[in-house]
Design an enzyme around this catalytic site. Sequence first.
Site, PDB file in Angstrom:
ATOM      1  N   HIS A 147      40.281  30.023  43.670  1.00 14.57           N
ATOM      2  CA  HIS A 147      39.088  30.841  43.380  1.00 14.57           C
ATOM      3  C   HIS A 147      39.124  31.532  42.023  1.00 14.57           C
ATOM      4  CE1 HIS A 147      35.616  33.041  45.660  1.00 14.57           C
ATOM      5  NE2 HIS A 147      35.215  32.359  44.585  1.00 14.57           N
ATOM      6  N   CYS A 153      37.107  38.614  46.290  1.00 13.13           N
ATOM      7  CA  CYS A 153      38.177  37.686  45.999  1.00 13.13           C
ATOM      8  C   CYS A 153      38.546  37.450  44.527  1.00 13.13           C
ATOM      9  CB  CYS A 153      37.716  36.373  46.589  1.00 13.13           C
ATOM     10  SG  CYS A 153      39.005  35.341  47.019  1.00 13.13           S
TER      11      CYS A 153
END
Length: 589
Positions: free
Chosen positions: A150, A89
């Site tokens: 994130h 990610c």
Amino acid sequence: MNRAPPIIQGALCSMNCLAALLGVFLGLKPVIGRDASQSQPNFLLLLADDLGIGDIGCYGNSTIRTPNIDRLAEDGVRLTQHLAAEAVCTPSRAAFLTGRYPIRTGMTSGNGHRVLQWAAGAGGLPAEEITFAKILKEQGYVTGLIGKWHLGLNCHSSSDHCHHPLSHGFQHFLGMPLGMMGDCAVAEPSEKRMKLQRRLHLCSQVAAVASLTLAAGKLTRLIRAPRWMLVLVLAATTAMFAAASRHVGDFIIYADCFLMRNHTVTQQPLRLERVTGLMLREAETFLQRNKHHPFMLLVSFLHVHIPLVTTEDFHRRSKHGPYGDNVEEMDWMVGQILDTLDREGLTDNTLVYFASDHGGSLESRVGHVQLGGWNGGYRGGKGMGGWEGGIRVPGIFRWPGVLPAGRVVDQPTSMMDVFPTVVLLGGGAEPKDRVIDGRNLLPLLRGETQHSDHEFLLHYCEVFLHAARWVQRDRGRVWKVHFMTPNFHPEGAGACYGSAVCPCFGDVTEHDPPLLFDISADPGETHPLNPDSEPEFHEVVGKLRQEAVRQWSSLSQIHQQLGTIYNIWRPWLQPRCGEFPHYGCDLEE
Ligand SMILES: C[C@]12CC[C@@H]3c4ccc(OS(=O)(=O)O)cc4CC[C@H]3[C@@H]1CCC2=O
Ligand SMILES: [Ca+2]
């Protein structure tokens, strides 16, 4: 840069003219030479989390129902070799937003951390990095992010928000600063809790052994200390670690699983059952509020990452268990957002993009129930830097009247290409003071060229170059070499079962000579070529080695934002709401 000789320039010009004429013939509006202030398109970017390329209908799935995403592809352009810059990610998303390889921005590590691990860590997208959101904002766009970020939060205090989306060009944010994790639901499989618990158990065992050694020392009169002290130390250490490991789950839910609206923590811990509705409502109001203004909205889904939070309506609807239900719910969400676009009369002036941050996770499973995605016929999955299944993602663009409906592009493209594409369409310019690795996709999407602008694409796993791809344009072939591949567990299993993801170094095989595949003929990477079977073997490998060295020497020294010191929990950086001792809140209606 080399300019083409005049005769070739003339030929290129007439090719472009022909393409433009063909575009007019197909009913496509010209986009070059538009007055930016009048015709800046809107951008609606839809990004799934951990979705496998084989999980949607238009990429070959015949059992999970994704009619809304499929319709997007029918009405637009579908990319079949669309690549994430990394197979996890944080680095993939950093590359998507900046158009740069994570090794340039420092959004990677060399120590196995792979992603930012705590909302209260100090690492994140450095302030000097330029996202497309930042450029579009400067071009007068209203910019918004709904969902997963994130890419870091704070540097020095719990509210400096140095890495926050609002410090990177987004004007509106509702979402999870870290992102969805199995641990947000205390569900299996867990991503962090199990590992932390294991460490705590180990610590308690070490403490117990130390105490027993002390006791033995005392009994043998080698050590002098009162007995009650020993008993107390032994009891205290084991009780402390046992309690700590039991509460690790609650701690993670509080520390990482919370919602922020702009700069405020508004729900801590996150109420899983409400988040889908909240995100949809937010997207709808954003589109309604900004319909008279150019906007860029990034909807960064929490689907289809474990723990697969799915509302009651979608339970047991698919033929693929909780994972399939979650994909079908996400598809429904896509449909709801596209309906709003339609209702508000925005469809024709909005470029819609759909992708996943990387491939589906093969390791996410409990017993024999698979909770991660399926990467079609591609080998490997999430976390595997080089294998196609970790990096080949769905890529769909729709812009009615500007992009041809139903076009399929097989050329290699990168998620990093979104950066220059939207920046240029929005009337901005690519930054000149840094390397941008992405390429403008518009000519390829419109059919004005048939070729990818990428000659090489490198596939890193953290800072380690696992694989590289060469688009040999004159021969129409795409080559891929693997310098390193992870060792699977159990051997031959095709994934690293028992771990969250495969490692990038250590338990890997270094290939010398490297594994070579002709990706154009063997996309499943099943038949490695060798110097006997492939006369161009040494030329191709040499070319890719040369490119790797060239890129490595173009890098500048930079702090690794995912390195251990930036990637540990720092109590003073912990975002929270409520007051001691009653931390936690729910300010979302
Ligand atoms: C196991 C691990 C902590 C969790 C790390 C992790 C968490 C979530 C991920 O999904 S996503 O990329 O954000 O979509 C991926 C990972 C990969 C690395 C995991 C870490 C390795 C060491 C550690 O303690
Ligand atoms: Ca992900």
